[in-house]
Design an enzyme around this catalytic site. Sequence first.
Site, PDB file in Angstrom:
ATOM      1  N   SER A 121      46.746   0.858  72.986  1.00 15.51           N
ATOM      2  CA  SER A 121      46.432   1.553  71.734  1.00 15.51           C
ATOM      3  C   SER A 121      47.029   2.945  71.603  1.00 15.51           C
ATOM      4  O   SER A 121      46.978   3.524  70.512  1.00 15.51           O
ATOM      5  CB  SER A 121      44.918   1.648  71.579  1.00 15.51           C
ATOM      6  OG  SER A 121      44.525   1.161  70.324  1.00 15.51           O
ATOM      7  N   LYS A 124      49.297   3.942  68.710  1.00 17.66           N
ATOM      8  CA  LYS A 124      48.825   4.424  67.411  1.00 17.66           C
ATOM      9  C   LYS A 124      49.233   5.877  67.162  1.00 17.66           C
ATOM     10  O   LYS A 124      49.308   6.317  66.005  1.00 17.66           O
ATOM     11  CB  LYS A 124      47.309   4.273  67.311  1.00 17.66           C
ATOM     12  CG  LYS A 124      46.822   2.815  67.252  1.00 17.66           C
ATOM     13  CD  LYS A 124      45.319   2.754  67.109  1.00 17.66           C
ATOM     14  CE  LYS A 124      44.802   1.339  66.907  1.00 17.66           C
ATOM     15  NZ  LYS A 124      44.746   0.565  68.148  1.00 17.66           N
ATOM     16  N   SER A 308      40.085   3.929  67.063  1.00 15.37           N
ATOM     17  CA  SER A 308      41.104   2.977  67.503  1.00 15.37           C
ATOM     18  C   SER A 308      41.116   1.754  66.587  1.00 15.37           C
ATOM     19  O   SER A 308      41.003   0.608  67.023  1.00 15.37           O
ATOM     20  CB  SER A 308      40.879   2.551  68.957  1.00 15.37           C
ATOM     21  OG  SER A 308      42.060   1.992  69.498  1.00 15.37           O
TER      22      SER A 308
END
Length: 472
Positions: A121, A124, A308
Amino acid sequence: MAVATASVLAAGPWDSGQRTAERSRAAGERNGRGERHAAGPEALPAAAPVLAPLGTLAGAGDPGSRRVAVPPPSPAGLAEALDPLLDDRALGRARAASVVDARSGRQLYGAGDGRQLTPASVIKLATGVAVLSALGPEHRLTTRVVAAGKDRIVLVGGGDPTLTARPPAAGPGAGREDRPASLRDLADRTARALKDRGTRRVTLAYDTSLYSGPVLHPISPNENISPVTPLMVDEGRLDDSDHGPAPRSTDPAGDAVRAFAAMLRDRGIDVADADEPRRATAADDAPELAAVRSQPLSTLVERMLTASDNDIAEALARQTAVAAHRPASFRGASEAVAGQLRKLGLPLDGARFADGSGLDRSGRLSTRLLSQVMVRAADPDRPRLRPVLTGLPVAGFTGTLRGRYGEESAGRGVVRAKTGTLTGVNSLAGTVVDADGRLLVFAFMTTGTTDPQGAQKALDRLASAVAACGCR
């Protein structure tokens, strides 16, 4: 703790650009395929662009005194502090690290920092920088209803995954422009426009042509992400959650248009064939009857990073593709994100962007790239990228770091970082204020971990060591 408290007060938590009290603790982490993050806040904070001058320190006890520059830690000092921690067996077979001075962009510590690893993640961060660079923090995503001939209307998806069908929240500020776009508001406006035209019965179609290519992420079906379409409500969630894993619709666009048809009926508009609406492509010059706009990209980026949020991440990657006049598909979005980062002069050699969320394990990034992404976000000359910093979870306080960094941790409150977790993959990248008050950026990545909790603790110790370091 005094430094930690000041850091949290200066940086958030925020709600629509205003400082607010912490939200109540969310439910515990739920199991499922895909990412596994600690619980986040029940409501997702947004933030105004705020940062004290970087690399400066006010005179002790005198807030009015002239700020003086403090030097960054030395590479040798950082190596002495971090090398032993990077050898922790909990970090798996492959690990990489980069620590960079935010003010100068100079790397102070690197270990395997050119190695391309699965980012999970933390990708991102790149998605956020790319979309803000392409469109700016004030850009909003518009969901429209247009006329398409006599007594025929089309609901046109604009790529806003936060469009909500839920009743407006009660309390101060409910219904203001800084709230998520509402399908109910859109139905109100559409019904009024139709009645003003003398129309009480319509045929309803819907347009999802903004996106192209497959709608299913490679890991789908999955409770961590809905089918990726430009028309959905509440991220395709089938429960009342607003973040984290949840049961998902298999047809979020169809569900959205059926909900819209029901709302029109409730407002005195008869909708033909409401249970089986048809797809259509609205003409570019079709008259607009009504529209609602999302919160600004600054808020969406912050929400994506704090919680997230995979659905927002994929939507923002596609908006980057739209801005670059590329197909808004998984491939087109990945190419567009890479293109925007290249324009910012970032080191992309060997990088592979497979998606915008990090759920695709075939993505590859280096800690060198991630730390430089954070340098760009911290650059005072690039204020449009600031939401990437203000959206970062605060260690021990917000988002996916809320349950990490205990009371005695040196990183508590002064580490702000994006987490990344897949099976066998753990990563952490963000900012930290060191013991001398210098803002540093860091990126730590691991692959081949077998104990996710142990790996997270090892990463937290690395970030805490940077926080505690004067390291001359």
